[in-house]
Design a protein around this motif. Sequence first.
Motif, PDB file in Angstrom:
ATOM      1  N   THR A   1       3.017  -2.794   3.948  1.00  0.00           N
ATOM      2  CA  THR A   1       3.979  -1.842   3.409  1.00  0.00           C
ATOM      3  C   THR A   1       4.988  -2.552   2.513  1.00  0.00           C
ATOM      4  OG1 THR A   1       5.592  -2.111   5.190  1.00  0.00           O
ATOM      5  CG2 THR A   1       3.793  -0.520   5.553  1.00  0.00           C
ATOM      6  N   VAL A   2       5.802  -1.770   1.838  1.00  0.00           N
ATOM      7  CA  VAL A   2       6.869  -2.327   1.010  1.00  0.00           C
ATOM      8  C   VAL A   2       7.776  -3.219   1.856  1.00  0.00           C
ATOM      9  CG1 VAL A   2       8.932  -1.743  -0.321  1.00  0.00           C
ATOM     10  CG2 VAL A   2       6.815  -0.429  -0.633  1.00  0.00           C
ATOM     11  N   LYS A   3       8.178  -2.741   3.019  1.00  0.00           N
ATOM     12  CA  LYS A   3       9.050  -3.523   3.910  1.00  0.00           C
ATOM     13  C   LYS A   3       8.388  -4.844   4.281  1.00  0.00           C
ATOM     14  CE  LYS A   3      11.240  -3.219   8.517  1.00  0.00           C
ATOM     15  NZ  LYS A   3      10.407  -4.173   9.276  1.00  0.00           N
ATOM     16  N   ASP A   4       7.110  -4.814   4.631  1.00  0.00           N
ATOM     17  CA  ASP A   4       6.402  -6.041   5.011  1.00  0.00           C
ATOM     18  C   ASP A   4       6.422  -7.062   3.876  1.00  0.00           C
ATOM     19  OD1 ASP A   4       5.644  -4.832   7.434  1.00  0.00           O
ATOM     20  OD2 ASP A   4       3.796  -4.043   6.551  1.00  0.00           O
TER      21      ASP A   4
ATOM     22  N   PHE B   1       0.815  -1.211   0.000  1.00  0.00           N
ATOM     23  CA  PHE B   1       0.000   0.000   0.000  1.00  0.00           C
ATOM     24  C   PHE B   1       0.852   1.265   0.000  1.00  0.00           C
ATOM     25  CE2 PHE B   1      -3.061   3.075   1.698  1.00  0.00           C
ATOM     26  CZ  PHE B   1      -4.199   2.736   0.987  1.00  0.00           C
ATOM     27  N   CYS B   2       2.011   1.197   0.665  1.00  0.00           N
ATOM     28  CA  CYS B   2       2.853   2.393   0.768  1.00  0.00           C
ATOM     29  C   CYS B   2       4.222   1.991   1.301  1.00  0.00           C
ATOM     30  CB  CYS B   2       2.224   3.425   1.706  1.00  0.00           C
ATOM     31  SG  CYS B   2       2.066   2.862   3.415  1.00  0.00           S
ATOM     32  N   LEU B   3       5.129   2.953   1.351  1.00  0.00           N
ATOM     33  CA  LEU B   3       6.414   2.764   2.003  1.00  0.00           C
ATOM     34  C   LEU B   3       6.203   2.547   3.501  1.00  0.00           C
ATOM     35  CD1 LEU B   3       8.267   5.723   0.288  1.00  0.00           C
ATOM     36  CD2 LEU B   3       8.785   3.299  -0.093  1.00  0.00           C
ATOM     37  N   HIS B   4       7.059   1.737   4.096  1.00  0.00           N
ATOM     38  CA  HIS B   4       6.977   1.565   5.547  1.00  0.00           C
ATOM     39  C   HIS B   4       7.282   2.880   6.258  1.00  0.00           C
ATOM     40  CE1 HIS B   4       6.657  -1.188   8.949  1.00  0.00           C
ATOM     41  NE2 HIS B   4       7.635  -0.514   9.518  1.00  0.00           N
TER      42      HIS B   4
ATOM     43  N   ASN C   1      11.138 -13.796  -7.793  1.00  0.00           N
ATOM     44  CA  ASN C   1      10.783 -12.477  -8.327  1.00  0.00           C
ATOM     45  C   ASN C   1       9.563 -11.952  -7.577  1.00  0.00           C
ATOM     46  OD1 ASN C   1      12.550 -12.392 -10.906  1.00  0.00           O
ATOM     47  ND2 ASN C   1      11.473 -14.352 -11.072  1.00  0.00           N
ATOM     48  N   LEU C   2       9.648 -10.735  -7.067  1.00  0.00           N
ATOM     49  CA  LEU C   2       8.557 -10.121  -6.321  1.00  0.00           C
ATOM     50  C   LEU C   2       8.054  -8.896  -7.068  1.00  0.00           C
ATOM     51  CD1 LEU C   2       6.793  -9.716  -3.756  1.00  0.00           C
ATOM     52  CD2 LEU C   2       8.711  -8.411  -2.792  1.00  0.00           C
ATOM     53  N   VAL C   3       6.738  -8.845  -7.289  1.00  0.00           N
ATOM     54  CA  VAL C   3       6.103  -7.691  -7.911  1.00  0.00           C
ATOM     55  C   VAL C   3       5.225  -7.001  -6.881  1.00  0.00           C
ATOM     56  CG1 VAL C   3       4.547  -6.881  -9.722  1.00  0.00           C
ATOM     57  CG2 VAL C   3       6.095  -8.807 -10.176  1.00  0.00           C
ATOM     58  N   LEU C   4       5.430  -5.698  -6.703  1.00  0.00           N
ATOM     59  CA  LEU C   4       4.645  -4.904  -5.762  1.00  0.00           C
ATOM     60  C   LEU C   4       3.654  -4.039  -6.530  1.00  0.00           C
ATOM     61  CD1 LEU C   4       7.438  -3.720  -3.297  1.00  0.00           C
ATOM     62  CD2 LEU C   4       6.008  -5.769  -3.154  1.00  0.00           C
ATOM     63  N   TYR C   5       2.381  -4.084  -6.090  1.00  0.00           N
ATOM     64  CA  TYR C   5       1.352  -3.293  -6.752  1.00  0.00           C
ATOM     65  C   TYR C   5       0.250  -2.945  -5.764  1.00  0.00           C
ATOM     66  CZ  TYR C   5      -1.029  -7.882  -7.439  1.00  0.00           C
ATOM     67  OH  TYR C   5      -1.623  -9.104  -7.275  1.00  0.00           O
ATOM     68  N   HIS C   6      -0.884  -2.407  -6.266  1.00  0.00           N
ATOM     69  CA  HIS C   6      -2.004  -1.991  -5.416  1.00  0.00           C
ATOM     70  C   HIS C   6      -1.527  -0.949  -4.411  1.00  0.00           C
ATOM     71  CE1 HIS C   6      -5.737  -2.360  -3.040  1.00  0.00           C
ATOM     72  NE2 HIS C   6      -6.250  -2.851  -4.152  1.00  0.00           N
ATOM     73  N   THR C   7      -0.892   0.096  -4.921  1.00  0.00           N
ATOM     74  CA  THR C   7      -0.221   1.092  -4.083  1.00  0.00           C
ATOM     75  C   THR C   7      -1.002   2.410  -4.046  1.00  0.00           C
ATOM     76  OG1 THR C   7       1.041   2.274  -5.774  1.00  0.00           O
ATOM     77  CG2 THR C   7       1.905   0.147  -5.053  1.00  0.00           C
ATOM     78  N   GLU C   8      -0.556   3.281  -3.135  1.00  0.00           N
ATOM     79  CA  GLU C   8      -1.001   4.672  -3.166  1.00  0.00           C
ATOM     80  C   GLU C   8      -0.409   5.335  -4.406  1.00  0.00           C
ATOM     81  OE1 GLU C   8       1.464   7.144  -2.803  1.00  0.00           O
ATOM     82  OE2 GLU C   8       3.039   5.652  -2.511  1.00  0.00           O
TER      83      GLU C   8
ATOM     84  N   ALA D   1       4.055   4.804   6.683  1.00  0.00           N
ATOM     85  CA  ALA D   1       2.892   4.093   7.224  1.00  0.00           C
ATOM     86  C   ALA D   1       2.044   4.990   8.123  1.00  0.00           C
ATOM     87  CB  ALA D   1       3.350   2.861   7.989  1.00  0.00           C
ATOM     88  N   ASP D   2       2.677   5.950   8.794  1.00  0.00           N
ATOM     89  CA  ASP D   2       1.911   6.842   9.665  1.00  0.00           C
ATOM     90  C   ASP D   2       1.061   7.816   8.857  1.00  0.00           C
ATOM     91  OD1 ASP D   2       4.220   8.084   8.693  1.00  0.00           O
ATOM     92  OD2 ASP D   2       4.317   9.476  10.391  1.00  0.00           O
ATOM     93  N   ILE D   3       1.414   8.013   7.584  1.00  0.00           N
ATOM     94  CA  ILE D   3       0.646   8.900   6.702  1.00  0.00           C
ATOM     95  C   ILE D   3      -0.519   8.148   6.048  1.00  0.00           C
ATOM     96  CG2 ILE D   3       0.732  10.331   4.622  1.00  0.00           C
ATOM     97  CD1 ILE D   3       3.697  10.813   5.229  1.00  0.00           C
ATOM     98  N   PHE D   4      -0.233   6.973   5.500  1.00  0.00           N
ATOM     99  CA  PHE D   4      -1.239   6.246   4.713  1.00  0.00           C
ATOM    100  C   PHE D   4      -2.011   5.200   5.527  1.00  0.00           C
ATOM    101  CE2 PHE D   4       1.825   7.719   1.484  1.00  0.00           C
ATOM    102  CZ  PHE D   4       0.945   8.409   0.659  1.00  0.00           C
ATOM    103  N   ARG D   5      -1.522   4.823   6.706  1.00  0.00           N
ATOM    104  CA  ARG D   5      -2.218   3.911   7.624  1.00  0.00           C
ATOM    105  C   ARG D   5      -2.672   2.607   6.954  1.00  0.00           C
ATOM    106  NH1 ARG D   5      -2.968   6.731  12.245  1.00  0.00           N
ATOM    107  NH2 ARG D   5      -2.904   9.014  12.099  1.00  0.00           N
TER     108      ARG D   5
END
Length: 286
Positions: free
Chosen positions: A230-233, A212-215, A245-252, A218-222
Amino acid sequence: MPRDPVRLRYPDGGESKEDTTDITFLGTGNAQATACYNTCFLIRDDARRLLVDAGGGNTILNRLAQAGEDWRDVRDIIVTHKHIDHLLGVVWLMRMICQGAQRGTYEGEARLYAHDEVIGLLDQMAHALLGEKAASQLGRALHLVTVADGETRGIIGHDVTFFDIRSTKAKQFGFTLDLGAGRRLTCCGDEPYNECERAYAEGAAWLLHEAFCLHSQADIFRPYEKSHSTVKDACELAERLGVENLVLYHTEDKTIERRRELYTEEGSAYFHGNLFVPDDLETLEL
């Protein structure tokens, strides 16, 4: 050790799409994103097309065209769950298929796969919104196929196994697609990984996971209040599971101009495989 990074290709790159299995991200954003489309993607294998979700509106038709695709060639669709940012674009495709078949401008048959709640909802919406003549094409031109937790279906020449992610918000299915040679692509849906998914996600060649967002933001996007991570998670998870291979999506979308740079910088500290943060309409070779 991770293999060499997979090449990102663009729809205007002038390369043939018919001799490889690849995935194009038609949208990469969360439900409220406006700087990019809602998360959905297209898997190609030779001339066969599998669409997974369709975003929140008729922009899906534009995105398919921008990706060089005719919506008529999409003969298999997976719908993961009923949230409007995944579902409403599907209604537009149902309209195009059913009305096209009714008018004689669409030939052949298409199949839509989802769990029982989504199938029931789409059937109800078709009869309420498309008119009875168009809705009469359900079961003819368009087949609504109910799938169960753990069920395997042959789709676009691959075994696809569906699994319940045990969502806390709405019933949702992920899936794993057998790429052959012991490799698989696993989609965890749009919520954080649940241990019930381990058999499908562990050791995956490709893991598609929401971030969803950067770790650090996280305090901004909750994200945790919205059942997201988060990305870190996501990167720590992929490292634990031995993903290639990791793909990150569904983001702010507030960081959209630097999203790839920022997400890659944070994620690379926790995941040592190949990390991808695609923009809309980018393609990865699987």
